[in-house]
Motif scaffolding. Structure first.
Motif, short mmCIF file in Angstrom:
data_model
loop_
_atom_site.label_atom_id
_atom_site.label_comp_id
_atom_site.label_asym_id
_atom_site.label_seq_id
_atom_site.Cartn_x
_atom_site.Cartn_y
_atom_site.Cartn_z
N PHE A 72 0.79 -1.23 0.00
CA PHE A 72 0.00 0.00 0.00
C PHE A 72 0.82 1.28 0.00
O PHE A 72 0.31 2.35 -0.36
CB PHE A 72 -0.96 0.00 1.20
N GLY A 73 2.09 1.21 0.39
CA GLY A 73 2.90 2.41 0.60
C GLY A 73 3.06 3.33 -0.60
O GLY A 73 3.14 4.55 -0.44
N ALA A 74 3.10 2.80 -1.80
CA ALA A 74 3.30 3.65 -2.98
C ALA A 74 2.06 4.47 -3.32
O ALA A 74 2.17 5.56 -3.88
CB ALA A 74 3.69 2.78 -4.18
N ARG A 75 0.87 3.98 -2.98
CA ARG A 75 -0.37 4.64 -3.38
C ARG A 75 -1.15 5.28 -2.23
O ARG A 75 -2.07 6.04 -2.46
CB ARG A 75 -1.28 3.63 -4.09
N PHE A 89 -2.17 2.76 12.23
CA PHE A 89 -1.98 1.31 12.13
C PHE A 89 -2.16 0.74 13.53
O PHE A 89 -1.65 1.30 14.50
CB PHE A 89 -0.55 0.99 11.63
N TRP A 90 -2.93 -0.35 13.66
CA TRP A 90 -3.12 -0.94 14.99
C TRP A 90 -3.38 -2.44 14.87
O TRP A 90 -3.77 -2.95 13.84
CB TRP A 90 -4.23 -0.26 15.76
N GLU A 91 -3.13 -3.11 15.99
CA GLU A 91 -3.41 -4.54 16.12
C GLU A 91 -4.75 -4.71 16.81
O GLU A 91 -5.14 -3.88 17.64
CB GLU A 91 -2.32 -5.22 16.96
N GLY A 92 -5.44 -5.78 16.48
CA GLY A 92 -6.72 -6.06 17.11
C GLY A 92 -7.16 -7.48 16.83
O GLY A 92 -6.33 -8.36 16.59
N VAL A 93 -8.46 -7.68 16.85
CA VAL A 93 -9.05 -8.98 16.52
C VAL A 93 -10.29 -8.73 15.66
O VAL A 93 -10.90 -7.68 15.73
CB VAL A 93 -9.46 -9.80 17.77
N PHE A 94 -10.63 -9.72 14.87
CA PHE A 94 -11.90 -9.72 14.17
C PHE A 94 -12.96 -10.15 15.16
O PHE A 94 -12.87 -11.24 15.74
CB PHE A 94 -11.89 -10.74 13.01
N GLU A 95 -13.94 -9.29 15.37
CA GLU A 95 -15.07 -9.70 16.22
C GLU A 95 -15.82 -10.81 15.50
O GLU A 95 -15.92 -10.81 14.28
CB GLU A 95 -15.98 -8.52 16.50
N GLY A 96 -16.35 -11.74 16.24
CA GLY A 96 -17.06 -12.88 15.67
C GLY A 96 -16.76 -14.11 16.49
O GLY A 96 -16.08 -14.04 17.53
N PRO A 97 -17.23 -15.25 16.03
CA PRO A 97 -17.10 -16.48 16.82
C PRO A 97 -15.66 -16.89 17.15
O PRO A 97 -15.40 -17.40 18.22
CB PRO A 97 -17.77 -17.55 15.96
N ARG A 98 -14.69 -16.63 16.24
CA ARG A 98 -13.33 -17.13 16.45
C ARG A 98 -12.33 -16.08 16.92
O ARG A 98 -11.27 -16.42 17.42
CB ARG A 98 -12.82 -17.79 15.17
N ARG A 99 -12.59 -14.82 16.69
CA ARG A 99 -11.75 -13.69 17.13
C ARG A 99 -10.28 -13.81 16.70
O ARG A 99 -9.37 -13.65 17.53
CB ARG A 99 -11.87 -13.49 18.63
N PRO A 100 -10.01 -14.03 15.41
CA PRO A 100 -8.62 -14.10 14.96
C PRO A 100 -7.93 -12.73 15.05
O PRO A 100 -8.58 -11.69 14.96
CB PRO A 100 -8.73 -14.56 13.51
N LYS A 101 -6.61 -12.77 15.22
CA LYS A 101 -5.82 -11.55 15.36
C LYS A 101 -5.75 -10.81 14.01
O LYS A 101 -5.68 -11.43 12.96
CB LYS A 101 -4.43 -11.89 15.88
N SER A 102 -5.76 -9.47 14.10
CA SER A 102 -5.80 -8.67 12.89
C SER A 102 -4.85 -7.49 12.97
O SER A 102 -4.41 -7.09 14.05
CB SER A 102 -7.22 -8.15 12.65
N TYR A 103 -4.56 -6.95 11.78
CA TYR A 103 -3.95 -5.63 11.64
C TYR A 103 -4.98 -4.77 10.94
O TYR A 103 -5.69 -5.23 10.04
CB TYR A 103 -2.70 -5.68 10.77
N SER A 104 -5.04 -3.51 11.33
CA SER A 104 -5.92 -2.55 10.67
C SER A 104 -5.11 -1.32 10.31
O SER A 104 -4.17 -0.94 11.04
CB SER A 104 -7.08 -2.15 11.57
N MET A 105 -5.52 -0.70 9.20
CA MET A 105 -4.85 0.53 8.77
C MET A 105 -5.92 1.49 8.25
O MET A 105 -6.80 1.09 7.49
CB MET A 105 -3.86 0.25 7.65
N LEU A 106 -5.81 2.73 8.66
CA LEU A 106 -6.57 3.81 8.04
C LEU A 106 -5.57 4.54 7.15
O LEU A 106 -4.52 4.98 7.63
CB LEU A 106 -7.15 4.76 9.09
N MET A 107 -5.92 4.62 5.86
CA MET A 107 -4.99 5.18 4.88
C MET A 107 -5.67 6.29 4.09
O MET A 107 -6.89 6.32 3.96
CB MET A 107 -4.55 4.09 3.90
N GLU A 108 -4.83 7.16 3.52
CA GLU A 108 -5.31 8.23 2.66
C GLU A 108 -4.68 8.06 1.29
O GLU A 108 -3.46 7.82 1.18
CB GLU A 108 -4.92 9.58 3.25
N LYS A 109 -5.48 8.20 0.25
CA LYS A 109 -4.99 8.10 -1.12
C LYS A 109 -3.97 9.21 -1.37
O LYS A 109 -4.20 10.36 -1.02
CB LYS A 109 -6.15 8.23 -2.09
N LYS A 110 -2.84 8.82 -1.96
CA LYS A 110 -1.80 9.81 -2.32
C LYS A 110 -2.18 10.46 -3.63
O LYS A 110 -2.83 9.87 -4.47
CB LYS A 110 -0.43 9.14 -2.48
#
Length: 186
Positions: free
Chosen positions: A156-159, A165-186
């Motif tokens: 994503f870095g070029a565009r 950026f943060w670590e978290g989990v997907f809410e739901g039955p299994r709660r797998p670990k996630s990364y999330s990013m809020l990005m702005e178009k360049k």
């Protein structure tokens, strides 16, 4: 036997908590939004309730039908259609915000660059993109690709400029670990 939608591992039963947090904090201004891989439509319904004009896509016709029904039951209207993240059926620069909670990480390596290009294409100037994917902190096994921070930066870095950026989990039955990013178009 067909799995009930509420039992699917990616069904959180409501909108993504980080999406709610960012909207509530005013980090994502109201406008035209694209919900990629809408599934049961919880995020799309939330966005409509917050005043967004929503286009929601999913590759699965049954997911589109379910999301449309969920919006209709809430007395809301959004544009729900079958669509593919690799060929998004939206005009260039049409949306100010795109949301992907768990679609990008199911793509094969060969399709990821095309998907990034498509998301960039449909976003307007300085458009925002919220992404949540499986992280490499989730133990190996079945399921989507587990991304490293480095892989995400390279994809994503070029565009896009990474705002958060943060670590978290997907809410739901299994709660797998996630990364999330809020990005702005360049």
């Amino acid at each position: 036997m067909k799995t009930k939608p509420e039992a699917l591992p990616w069904n959180a039963g409501g909108p993504d908590p980080d999406l709610v947090r960012l909207i509530s904090a005013g980090r994502i201004p109201t406008g035209h939004a694209l919900d990629i891989g809408t599934g049961p439509g919880h995020d799309a319904v939330f966005l409509i309730q917050q005043g967004f004009n929503v286009i929601a896509i999913d590759i699965s016709p049954s997911a589109v039908k379910l999301a449309r029904e969920n919006a209709s039951q809430a007395g809301l209207f959004g544009f729900f259609q079958q669509g593919d993240i690799r060929h998004i059926p939206v005009e260039d620069g049409f949306v100010e915000f795109a949301n992907d909670r768990g679609c990008f990480h199911v793509l094969g390596e060969a399709d990821r660059v095309q998907a990034v290009s498509e998301i960039h294409r449909v976003l307007g100037r300085r458009g925002l993109f919220l992404l949540r994917v499986f992280s490499d902190k989730e133990p190996p096994g079945d399921g989507p690709h587990r991304f490293t921070r480095k892989e995400l930066d390279e994809l994503f870095g070029a565009r896009f400029r990474i705002l958060e950026f943060w670590e978290g989990v997907f809410e739901g039955p299994r709660r797998p670990k996630s990364y999330s990013m809020l990005m702005e178009k360049k």
